[in-house]
Design a protein around this motif. Structure first.
Motif, PDB file in Angstrom:
ATOM      1  N   GLU A 190       0.861  -1.092   0.035  1.00 34.12           N
ATOM      2  CA  GLU A 190      -0.082   0.049   0.034  1.00 34.12           C
ATOM      3  C   GLU A 190       0.846   1.187  -0.063  1.00 34.12           C
ATOM      4  O   GLU A 190       1.748   1.299   0.649  1.00 34.12           O
ATOM      5  N   ASP A 191       0.463   2.156  -0.816  1.00 31.67           N
ATOM      6  CA  ASP A 191       1.051   3.428  -0.741  1.00 31.67           C
ATOM      7  C   ASP A 191       0.289   4.486  -0.119  1.00 31.67           C
ATOM      8  O   ASP A 191      -0.810   4.900  -0.370  1.00 31.67           O
ATOM      9  N   LEU A 192       0.637   4.981   1.081  1.00 30.76           N
ATOM     10  CA  LEU A 192       0.119   6.025   1.998  1.00 30.76           C
ATOM     11  C   LEU A 192       0.617   7.293   1.829  1.00 30.76           C
ATOM     12  O   LEU A 192       0.208   8.120   2.712  1.00 30.76           O
ATOM     13  N   SER A 193       1.383   7.653   0.614  1.00 33.44           N
ATOM     14  CA  SER A 193       1.933   9.072   0.424  1.00 33.44           C
ATOM     15  C   SER A 193       0.920  10.149   0.582  1.00 33.44           C
ATOM     16  O   SER A 193       0.974  10.929   0.974  1.00 33.44           O
ATOM     17  N   ASN A 194      -0.460   9.709  -0.130  1.00 31.27           N
ATOM     18  CA  ASN A 194      -1.129  10.582  -0.319  1.00 31.27           C
ATOM     19  C   ASN A 194      -2.484  10.559   0.600  1.00 31.27           C
ATOM     20  O   ASN A 194      -3.618  10.997   0.411  1.00 31.27           O
ATOM     21  N   PHE A 206      24.832  19.510  25.417  1.00 33.59           N
ATOM     22  CA  PHE A 206      25.142  19.037  26.391  1.00 33.59           C
ATOM     23  C   PHE A 206      26.150  17.589  26.110  1.00 33.59           C
ATOM     24  O   PHE A 206      26.863  17.152  27.036  1.00 33.59           O
ATOM     25  N   GLY A 207      26.081  17.206  24.806  1.00 31.68           N
ATOM     26  CA  GLY A 207      26.809  16.055  24.331  1.00 31.68           C
ATOM     27  C   GLY A 207      26.131  14.937  24.183  1.00 31.68           C
ATOM     28  O   GLY A 207      25.804  14.403  25.343  1.00 31.68           O
ATOM     29  N   ILE A 208      25.957  14.249  23.322  1.00 24.79           N
ATOM     30  CA  ILE A 208      25.077  13.332  22.872  1.00 24.79           C
ATOM     31  C   ILE A 208      26.151  11.882  22.926  1.00 24.79           C
ATOM     32  O   ILE A 208      27.025  11.959  21.759  1.00 24.79           O
ATOM     33  N   LYS A 209      25.977  10.858  23.443  1.00 27.89           N
ATOM     34  CA  LYS A 209      27.024   9.797  23.572  1.00 27.89           C
ATOM     35  C   LYS A 209      26.207   8.814  22.450  1.00 27.89           C
ATOM     36  O   LYS A 209      27.476   8.302  21.574  1.00 27.89           O
ATOM     37  N   GLU A 210      25.093   8.564  22.429  1.00 24.41           N
ATOM     38  CA  GLU A 210      24.526   7.199  21.573  1.00 24.41           C
ATOM     39  C   GLU A 210      23.077   7.596  21.311  1.00 24.41           C
ATOM     40  O   GLU A 210      22.414   8.241  22.102  1.00 24.41           O
ATOM     41  N   ILE A 211      22.934   7.195  20.110  1.00 24.70           N
ATOM     42  CA  ILE A 211      21.332   7.390  19.509  1.00 24.70           C
ATOM     43  C   ILE A 211      21.038   6.020  18.925  1.00 24.70           C
ATOM     44  O   ILE A 211      21.870   5.558  18.079  1.00 24.70           O
ATOM     45  N   ALA A 212      19.933   5.431  19.328  1.00 26.68           N
ATOM     46  CA  ALA A 212      19.157   4.479  18.589  1.00 26.68           C
ATOM     47  C   ALA A 212      18.010   4.927  18.104  1.00 26.68           C
ATOM     48  O   ALA A 212      16.957   5.396  19.043  1.00 26.68           O
ATOM     49  N   ARG A 213      17.550   4.856  16.983  1.00 26.36           N
ATOM     50  CA  ARG A 213      16.460   5.050  16.234  1.00 26.36           C
ATOM     51  C   ARG A 213      15.745   4.059  15.487  1.00 26.36           C
ATOM     52  O   ARG A 213      16.411   3.175  14.838  1.00 26.36           O
ATOM     53  N   THR A 214      14.493   3.988  15.360  1.00 35.65           N
ATOM     54  CA  THR A 214      13.687   3.121  14.509  1.00 35.65           C
ATOM     55  C   THR A 214      13.423   3.740  13.336  1.00 35.65           C
ATOM     56  O   THR A 214      13.590   5.044  13.124  1.00 35.65           O
ATOM     57  N   GLY A 215      12.943   2.903  12.449  1.00 36.87           N
ATOM     58  CA  GLY A 215      12.239   3.643  11.163  1.00 36.87           C
ATOM     59  C   GLY A 215      10.797   4.113  11.540  1.00 36.87           C
ATOM     60  O   GLY A 215      10.561   3.909  12.804  1.00 36.87           O
ATOM     61  N   LYS A 216      10.309   4.968  10.518  1.00 38.72           N
ATOM     62  CA  LYS A 216       8.966   5.321  10.994  1.00 38.72           C
ATOM     63  C   LYS A 216       7.880   4.181  10.566  1.00 38.72           C
ATOM     64  O   LYS A 216       8.142   3.257   9.584  1.00 38.72           O
ATOM     65  N   ILE A 217       6.758   4.052  11.438  1.00 38.75           N
ATOM     66  CA  ILE A 217       5.925   3.368  11.317  1.00 38.75           C
ATOM     67  C   ILE A 217       4.454   4.366  11.296  1.00 38.75           C
ATOM     68  O   ILE A 217       4.353   5.212  11.718  1.00 38.75           O
ATOM     69  N   ALA A 218       3.348   3.736  10.349  1.00 36.46           N
ATOM     70  CA  ALA A 218       2.471   4.379  10.113  1.00 36.46           C
ATOM     71  C   ALA A 218       0.977   3.640   9.938  1.00 36.46           C
ATOM     72  O   ALA A 218       1.095   2.617   9.545  1.00 36.46           O
ATOM     73  N   LEU A 219       0.004   4.382  10.117  1.00 35.03           N
ATOM     74  CA  LEU A 219      -1.447   3.666   9.990  1.00 35.03           C
ATOM     75  C   LEU A 219      -2.369   4.714   9.639  1.00 35.03           C
ATOM     76  O   LEU A 219      -2.103   5.799   9.600  1.00 35.03           O
ATOM     77  N   ARG A 220      -3.177   4.508   8.509  1.00 37.30           N
ATOM     78  CA  ARG A 220      -4.051   5.104   8.087  1.00 37.30           C
ATOM     79  C   ARG A 220      -5.239   5.832   9.034  1.00 37.30           C
ATOM     80  O   ARG A 220      -5.636   4.877   9.829  1.00 37.30           O
ATOM     81  N   ARG A 221      -5.272   7.026   8.834  1.00 37.43           N
ATOM     82  CA  ARG A 221      -6.505   7.692   9.885  1.00 37.43           C
ATOM     83  C   ARG A 221      -7.686   7.254   9.335  1.00 37.43           C
ATOM     84  O   ARG A 221      -7.909   7.654   8.172  1.00 37.43           O
ATOM     85  N   GLU A 222      -8.604   6.928  10.154  1.00 37.70           N
ATOM     86  CA  GLU A 222      -9.788   6.604   9.767  1.00 37.70           C
ATOM     87  C   GLU A 222     -10.740   7.899   9.693  1.00 37.70           C
ATOM     88  O   GLU A 222     -10.519   8.831  10.512  1.00 37.70           O
ATOM     89  N   LYS A 223     -11.805   7.942   8.849  1.00 36.88           N
ATOM     90  CA  LYS A 223     -12.636   9.102   8.784  1.00 36.88           C
ATOM     91  C   LYS A 223     -13.824   9.028   9.570  1.00 36.88           C
ATOM     92  O   LYS A 223     -14.296   8.077  10.062  1.00 36.88           O
ATOM     93  N   MET A 224     -14.085  10.125  10.170  1.00 34.11           N
ATOM     94  CA  MET A 224     -15.131  10.539  11.212  1.00 34.11           C
ATOM     95  C   MET A 224     -16.521  10.126  10.419  1.00 34.11           C
ATOM     96  O   MET A 224     -16.884  10.521   9.342  1.00 34.11           O
ATOM     97  N   GLY A 225     -17.411   9.206  11.141  1.00 37.18           N
ATOM     98  CA  GLY A 225     -18.654   9.089  10.738  1.00 37.18           C
ATOM     99  C   GLY A 225     -18.519   8.050   9.719  1.00 37.18           C
ATOM    100  O   GLY A 225     -19.630   7.140   9.295  1.00 37.18           O
TER     101      GLY A 225
END
Length: 352
Positions: A58-62, A125-144
């Motif tokens: 699924e393409d969620l770009s738009n 302040f000085g950053i020693k380490e960073i661990a990051r995930t990739g993005k996750i996304a779910l489609r927003r449902e329409k009201m009603g």
């Protein structure tokens, strides 16, 4: 599978900007962020759909969507600056997950813009380490908008006019599992009853995740990425794997955290089917687990939760009777605890 997906993008000259893999038993949901033109991305989607074991792309770009990312950041915090660091933690609604004499480990969730803002403000302040995930996304449902999610969670909805047989829910699950056998090798989208024209609904029994995990994100050094992976195995097999990894040309460092005290976190977005009668019950459960509601529609609630594997699975089990529509997970992050406290050995004790 990851290598095959990466090759599809590489053949067209695209670098994957972000990758998150949430494992669901023998299946996985890949969330991939990549930049490109509409035409070329459409070609990439067509190629991905041809890969064996890929069920749906699924393409969620738009699309209107909820997107989140998880970061653990270890910051130097000398006593004279600690109050200012704690002030910034409060502003960004972050959490302290480990503290030592000179270092703080901070957990942050949000969109990529928030991640950059946190790093920018903490860099002095000085950053020693960073661990990051990739993005996750779910489609927003329409009201009603309406969706017959109640067919998978009717027992939880006392205001339904139509009565469902006591074994109706079990029958739906049985059909869901049997339909899966018709799909070659499985996939990352879960089958439901025939005749549905809405988004697929997860049978939450399949949502309990084993002990494997993968998370990829930017490291503290520009141009480097940190890959955090969880692999079941013996000490001997893991030692051999580390030796093989060091033979890779582009690898900077490998660290085995198995026998070290570490702070571990994972991020999950979970969309639950609700109606007016069940909404407050779901929010009460979310409050117990300190989960945040990030999207609400007339028939769903999307929750954001961070924690260890046991916490995430426990929430899924409690929400299963209401009907789980979608789940996206980042994979697990970990950083060594500078405090030296190993929380694994604290769980079995209680204080008077």
């Amino acid at each position: 599978m990851i290598n095959r997906i990466a090759r599809v993008f590489a053949r067209r000259g695209y670098n994957i900007e972000s990758l998150a893999v949430g494992l669901n038993k023998d299946k996985a949901l890949f969330t991939i962020v990549v930049s490109g033109t509409e035409r070329v991305l459409q070609q990439v989607i067509e190629q991905l759909q041809k890969l064996v074991n890929v069920w749906k792309v699924e393409d969620l770009s738009n699309e209107p969507l909820v997107e989140r990312e998880l970061m653990l950041i270890k910051v130097k915090a000398d006593p004279q600056f600690r109050a200012e660091v704690m002030w910034l933690v409060d502003i960004f609604r972050a959490k302290i997950v480990d503290i030592s004499e000179s270092l703080l480990t901070i957990e942050v969730t949000g969109d990529p813009g928030k991640m950059v803002a946190v790093q920018t403000n903490l860099r002095k302040f000085g950053i020693k380490e960073i661990a990051r995930t990739g993005k996750i996304a779910l489609r927003r449902e329409k009201m009603g908008a309406s969706a017959p999610f109640w067919r998978f969670s009717a027992a939880s909805y006392p205001d339904l006019h139509e009565k469902v047989p006591a074994n109706g829910l079990n029958g739906a699950r049985a059909r869901s599992v049997s339909n899966e056998a018709d799909v070659s090798g499985g996939g990352d989208v879960y089958p439901v009853e025939d005749g549905f024209t809405i988004n697929h609904v997860l049978d939450a029994h399949w949502g309990f995740i084993d002990d494997s995990s993968l998370a990829v994100g930017h490291a503290e050094t520009e141009g480097l990425s940190r890959i955090t992976t969880v692999i079941p195995g013996t000490d001997e097999s893991i030692s051999k794997l580390v030796q093989q990894l060091y033979k890779l040309g582009d690898l900077h460092e490998v660290q085995d955290l198995t026998h070290l005290p570490f702070a571990e976190r994972e991020l999950m977005l979970i969309k639950i089917a609700v109606n007016a009668a069940a909404r407050q019950d779901v929010l009460d459960i979310a409050n117990i687990f300190r989960a945040n509601a990030v999207d609400v529609s007339g028939h769903t609630i999307t929750l954001e939760l961070t924690g260890d594997l046991d916490k995430l699975v426990a929430l899924q089990r409690l929400l299963e009777p209401y009907g789980i529509c979608e789940v996206a997970r980042t994979g697990r992050l970990a950083l060594v605890r500078e405090s030296g406290v190993d929380t694994k050995y604290l769980r079995g004790y209680s204080l008077p």
